[in-house]
Design a protein around this motif. Structure first.
Motif, short mmCIF file in Angstrom:
data_model
loop_
_atom_site.label_atom_id
_atom_site.label_comp_id
_atom_site.label_asym_id
_atom_site.label_seq_id
_atom_site.Cartn_x
_atom_site.Cartn_y
_atom_site.Cartn_z
N LEU A 103 -12.11 -54.74 0.81
CA LEU A 103 -13.49 -55.20 0.82
C LEU A 103 -13.62 -56.57 1.49
O LEU A 103 -14.58 -56.82 2.23
N SER A 104 -12.66 -57.45 1.25
CA SER A 104 -12.74 -58.78 1.86
C SER A 104 -12.56 -58.72 3.37
O SER A 104 -13.25 -59.42 4.11
N MET A 105 -11.65 -57.85 3.87
CA MET A 105 -11.46 -57.73 5.31
C MET A 105 -12.66 -57.07 5.98
O MET A 105 -13.05 -57.46 7.08
N ILE A 106 -13.24 -56.08 5.32
CA ILE A 106 -14.44 -55.44 5.87
C ILE A 106 -15.58 -56.46 5.93
O ILE A 106 -16.30 -56.56 6.94
N THR A 107 -15.75 -57.21 4.86
CA THR A 107 -16.78 -58.24 4.83
C THR A 107 -16.56 -59.27 5.93
O THR A 107 -17.50 -59.65 6.66
N ALA A 108 -15.32 -59.74 6.08
CA ALA A 108 -15.01 -60.75 7.09
C ALA A 108 -15.28 -60.23 8.49
O ALA A 108 -15.84 -60.95 9.33
N THR A 109 -14.91 -58.98 8.75
CA THR A 109 -15.10 -58.41 10.09
C THR A 109 -16.58 -58.21 10.41
O THR A 109 -17.05 -58.57 11.50
N VAL A 110 -17.31 -57.65 9.46
CA VAL A 110 -18.74 -57.37 9.68
C VAL A 110 -19.52 -58.67 9.91
O VAL A 110 -20.42 -58.72 10.75
N VAL A 111 -19.16 -59.72 9.21
CA VAL A 111 -19.88 -60.99 9.35
C VAL A 111 -19.43 -61.75 10.59
O VAL A 111 -20.25 -62.34 11.32
N SER A 112 -18.13 -61.76 10.86
CA SER A 112 -17.59 -62.62 11.92
C SER A 112 -17.91 -62.13 13.33
O SER A 112 -18.10 -62.95 14.24
N VAL A 246 -8.70 -59.83 17.66
CA VAL A 246 -9.27 -59.55 16.34
C VAL A 246 -8.41 -58.54 15.59
O VAL A 246 -8.15 -58.69 14.38
N VAL A 247 -7.95 -57.50 16.28
CA VAL A 247 -7.07 -56.51 15.66
C VAL A 247 -5.80 -57.18 15.15
O VAL A 247 -5.30 -56.87 14.06
N THR A 248 -5.26 -58.10 15.93
CA THR A 248 -4.06 -58.82 15.51
C THR A 248 -4.31 -59.59 14.23
O THR A 248 -3.51 -59.53 13.28
N VAL A 249 -5.41 -60.35 14.19
CA VAL A 249 -5.72 -61.15 13.02
C VAL A 249 -5.96 -60.26 11.80
O VAL A 249 -5.45 -60.54 10.70
N VAL A 250 -6.72 -59.18 11.98
CA VAL A 250 -7.00 -58.28 10.86
C VAL A 250 -5.70 -57.69 10.32
O VAL A 250 -5.48 -57.64 9.10
N GLY A 251 -4.81 -57.26 11.22
CA GLY A 251 -3.56 -56.67 10.77
C GLY A 251 -2.68 -57.65 10.03
O GLY A 251 -2.18 -57.36 8.94
N ILE A 252 -2.51 -58.83 10.60
CA ILE A 252 -1.65 -59.84 9.97
C ILE A 252 -2.26 -60.34 8.67
O ILE A 252 -1.56 -60.47 7.65
N GLU A 253 -3.55 -60.62 8.68
CA GLU A 253 -4.20 -61.14 7.49
C GLU A 253 -4.28 -60.09 6.39
O GLU A 253 -4.22 -60.43 5.20
N PHE A 254 -4.40 -58.82 6.76
CA PHE A 254 -4.41 -57.77 5.74
C PHE A 254 -3.09 -57.78 4.98
O PHE A 254 -3.07 -57.75 3.74
N GLY A 255 -1.98 -57.83 5.72
CA GLY A 255 -0.68 -57.89 5.06
C GLY A 255 -0.53 -59.14 4.23
O GLY A 255 0.02 -59.11 3.12
N SER A 256 -1.02 -60.27 4.75
CA SER A 256 -0.91 -61.53 4.03
C SER A 256 -1.71 -61.49 2.73
O SER A 256 -1.24 -61.98 1.69
N LEU A 257 -2.90 -60.92 2.78
CA LEU A 257 -3.73 -60.88 1.59
C LEU A 257 -3.16 -59.96 0.53
O LEU A 257 -3.21 -60.27 -0.67
N VAL A 258 -2.64 -58.80 0.95
CA VAL A 258 -2.02 -57.89 -0.01
C VAL A 258 -0.84 -58.57 -0.70
O VAL A 258 -0.63 -58.43 -1.91
N ALA A 259 -0.07 -59.31 0.10
CA ALA A 259 1.13 -59.93 -0.45
C ALA A 259 0.85 -61.20 -1.24
O ALA A 259 1.48 -61.46 -2.26
N PHE A 260 -0.11 -61.99 -0.77
CA PHE A 260 -0.25 -63.34 -1.32
C PHE A 260 -1.70 -63.69 -1.68
O PHE A 260 -2.16 -64.79 -1.37
#
Length: 325
Positions: A103-112, A246-260
């Motif tokens: 939900l946070s990544m979807i929100t960030a993408t839709v807004v950004s 954007v795809v790079t950031v979403v992919g990396i940040e998704f893993g980061s958020l799940v982990a940390f």
């Protein structure tokens, strides 16, 4: 294609092995979990029995090779505190973290995307300057402070949203989720916003910079000279170009958020993987900490591979070998 995936597989195995060595010896060299697990009134015999049962009577290198052998069969150990396999313990917390991160990544993408495009295409306008100034503020503030301010504003002062917990859940696809209940969605709003803010401001700045640079490229100038509408240029040329980072950031940040996502889950008492990690560190539950890091490392390796494949799909100049045409 085959050689590329074989090369990445070897690299992934090497990374996992290196991480296992560093994390295992670092975690097992800090503190003594027996002091927390054994009650003060326990006898010396009971204490020794627990040490032997947990395998802590063996040298640390022997414990590591035992862990490594078990890990190859999918067994990452048993929690000292909970007494259950750590994989099932971590995976039991995974749905709560996943729904929060998604939900946070979807929100960030839709807004950004719209904000970044507007700021990049209209850099001198007043709204653009406000947007870019807002990104500096949003990125600078620490997550725990933003979380507490969200609780103070929407829960304490306005009383609109709950302060903590996951709320009412239902079972969907064999997992407990908060996404399909009104109470669960209310509990999701604040932690989702807290996780989304730093990623939103990061992507806004990235998209704005990409859009501003793309407007100076020859292919955009040529499209304008041909009389193509501005909307079509943005949609077919500029947007496609900025989607790659954007795809790079979403992919990396998704893993980061799940982990940390530990800070957000701790602030909002969200029963996810991050809170489990913090609790396990406090309790010196070594198997959980080691298994958590290993599983999140595996997640990062998989996400990075997926990002590479999407790179090649979005930009035909990128070859799977890592070079450019």
């Amino acid at each position: 294609m085959t050689s590329y995936f074989l090369q990445r597989l070897i690299q992934s195995i090497a990374v996992l092995l290196a991480v296992s060595v560093v994390v295992f010896f670092a975690v097992y060299g800090i503190g003594d979990p027996i002091e927390l697990l054994v009650p003060p009134q326990a006898s010396a015999a009971e204490r020794l029995a627990l040490i032997k049962r947990l395998g802590l009577d063996q040298p640390v290198w022997s414990q590591y090779f035992t862990f490594l052998g078990n890990a190859l069969s999918g067994n990452l150990g048993t929690s000292f505190v909970h007494g259950v396999p750590v994989v099932s313990l971590i995976l039991g917390r995974l749905p709560a973290t996943l729904e929060l991160v998604l939900l946070s990544m979807i929100t960030a993408t839709v807004v950004s995307v719209p904000l970044g495009l507007y700021a990049g295409l209209n850099p001198d306008s007043r709204p653009s300057r406000i947007i870019m100034a807002g990104t500096v503020i949003g990125f600078s503030l620490p997550s725990f402070w933003k979380g507490m301010m969200l609780v103070l504003l929407f829960s304490v002062w306005l009383g609109w949203l709950p302060t903590a917990g996951r709320g009412e859940t239902v079972t969907a696809l064999g997992m407990q989720t908060s996404l399909f209940t009104l109470d669960g969605l209310k509990h999701l709003i604040l932690p989702t916003l807290n996780l989304a803010i730093p990623n939103t401001v990061l992507m806004v700045r990235l998209i704005a910079a990409g859009a501003a640079e793309a407007t100076t490229q020859d292919y955009v100038k040529f499209a304008r000279a041909k009389g193509i509408s501005r909307r079509r240029i943005v949609r077919r040329h500029i947007l496609r170009t900025i989607l790659i980072p954007v795809v790079t950031v979403v992919g990396i940040e998704f893993g980061s958020l799940v982990a940390f996502s530990t800070i957000t889950e701790t602030v909002f008492s969200w029963p996810g993987m991050g809170k489990l990690l913090i609790d396990s560190i406090y309790q010196l539950d070594r198997p959980v900490v080691v298994a958590y890091v290993m599983l999140t490392t595996l997640l990062f390796v998989g996400v990075n591979l997926l990002v590479d494949v999407l790179y090649a799909a979005l930009d035909p100049r990128v070859k799977l070998s890592g070079g450019m045409t």
